[in-house]
Design a protein around this motif. Structure first.
Motif, PDB file in Angstrom:
ATOM      1  N   VAL A 153     -16.769  32.990  40.998  1.00  0.00           N
ATOM      2  CA  VAL A 153     -15.359  32.788  40.674  1.00  0.00           C
ATOM      3  C   VAL A 153     -14.810  34.068  40.063  1.00  0.00           C
ATOM      4  N   ASP A 154     -13.772  34.639  40.699  1.00  0.00           N
ATOM      5  CA  ASP A 154     -13.184  35.860  40.143  1.00  0.00           C
ATOM      6  C   ASP A 154     -11.728  35.678  39.709  1.00  0.00           C
ATOM      7  N   HIS A 181     -18.410  32.281  36.563  1.00  0.00           N
ATOM      8  CA  HIS A 181     -17.394  33.309  36.323  1.00  0.00           C
ATOM      9  C   HIS A 181     -17.964  34.326  35.353  1.00  0.00           C
ATOM     10  N   TRP A 183     -17.459  37.754  33.322  1.00  0.00           N
ATOM     11  CA  TRP A 183     -16.360  38.575  32.820  1.00  0.00           C
ATOM     12  C   TRP A 183     -16.908  39.653  31.891  1.00  0.00           C
ATOM     13  N   GLU A 211     -10.927  33.488  29.467  1.00  0.00           N
ATOM     14  CA  GLU A 211     -11.734  33.437  30.683  1.00  0.00           C
ATOM     15  C   GLU A 211     -12.189  32.006  30.981  1.00  0.00           C
ATOM     16  N   LEU A 215     -11.470  29.866  34.392  1.00  0.00           N
ATOM     17  CA  LEU A 215     -12.496  29.151  35.149  1.00  0.00           C
ATOM     18  C   LEU A 215     -12.128  27.680  35.310  1.00  0.00           C
TER      19      LEU A 215
END
Length: 299
Positions: A153-154, A181, A183, A211, A215
């Motif tokens: 997941v970006d 995700h 980060w 973040e 997500l």
């Protein structure tokens, strides 16, 4: 039409790809298309010679044998799968790119032959992942058959197709989904602990919460569409590429979006996608934002 296409060149890698492609076709309830592409050798016939050449007959025998072996491999994996063979004369990358325009998924191996018939020599798998018109699954590594589907997941719009594909794929396979995700506050290199220079100038906990919200915002709508799918939301502060490569050890498939820009092949895929294609420990599916996805596994 909806079908799964697999590139076949007779190499062990392409035969592994056939087995995976057969399973994908069976799960989707669609046909499997075995595609062998090659460049016809130049033949200069002497004046008055026969209008054929023994080399051509050997080429045909080789192609037929390759496709027969591939079909047998597919039917052993999924006996009920509908199989069609296709032989195309042309550059393999161009042939498979054309095939991807009408396929729901293209499957290829990570390595091919270095002589006649090569489909996956060098960086062809990377090129196809960049140019394919549908999701491209590159078979590599040693996947954990009991592992989850791992979604990278970006948070970018370009990654939306990967999210959709990953949820559908986990549902089709009947396995859990891990939405990871990764980060970092500044770069690929993460600093941890009280000595982290960033801790003196930034609210690390605030960044982490941001973040986490990113997500959650991406995963929640899709989890609501797949209520019976077990989903783990995993947030990690680290370097993106090494974290995903490490996580792929316990997965049966990694799904990633293509974030690259520009007209050169190497720029059509982001660095994360390319790193996974080269180093992931399990197969990798690359999904471009504009791609038409195959049948969905929603519940």
């Amino acid at each position: 039409m909806d079908l799964v296409v697999v590139g076949v060149d007779g190499s062990p890698s392409s035969l592994d790809a056939v087995q995976v492609a057969a399973a994908e076709a069976g799960a989707r309830g669609v046909g499997l298309r075995l595609v062998h592409a090659f460049v016809w050798p130049s033949v200069h016939l002497p004046p008055g010679g026969p209008p054929w050449n023994p080399a051509m007959a050997r080429v045909r025998e080789s192609v037929d044998g390759t496709l027969i072996e591939a079909e047998e491999r597919a039917r052993r994996a999924v006996p009920q799968v509908s199989v069609v063979r296709e032989v195309a004369v042309g550059e393999p990358l161009m042939v498979l790119e054309i095939e991807s325009r009408t396929a729901s998924l293209v499957v290829v191996g990570s390595r091919g032959l270095s002589a006649f018939g090569s489909l996956l020599l060098g960086s062809t798998a990377v090129h196809l992942a960049a140019h394919g018109r549908c999701p491209v699954l590159v078979v590599r590594g040693r996947p954990d058959p009991s592992g989850p589907v791992l979604l990278a997941v970006d948070g970018s719009p370009a990654g939306e197709g990967a999210v959709e594909f990953a949820f559908a794929e986990a549902s089709l396979r009947g396995v859990d989904l891990v939405a990871l995700h990764v980060w970092n506050a500044r770069s690929e290199r993460a600093h941890e602990g009280p000595g982290d220079p960033l801790n003196a100038v930034a609210d690390i906990e605030g960044l982490r919460q941001d973040e986490q919200r990113l997500l959650d915002g991406i995963v929640t709508p899709w989890q609501e569409r797949h209520p019976r799918l077990a989903v783990e939301r995993r947030l990690m502060r680290s370097g993106v590429r090494p974290a995903l490569i490490e996580a792929s050890r316990d997965a049966q498939l990694v799904v990633v979006g293509a974030r690259g820009r520009g007209g050169f092949t190497g720029l059509l895929l982001g660095s994360v996608s390319q790193a996974l294609l080269h180093h992931a420990q399990c197969p990798v599916a690359v999904v471009r934002a504009s791609e038409r996805l195959g049948p969905q596994g929603g519940e």
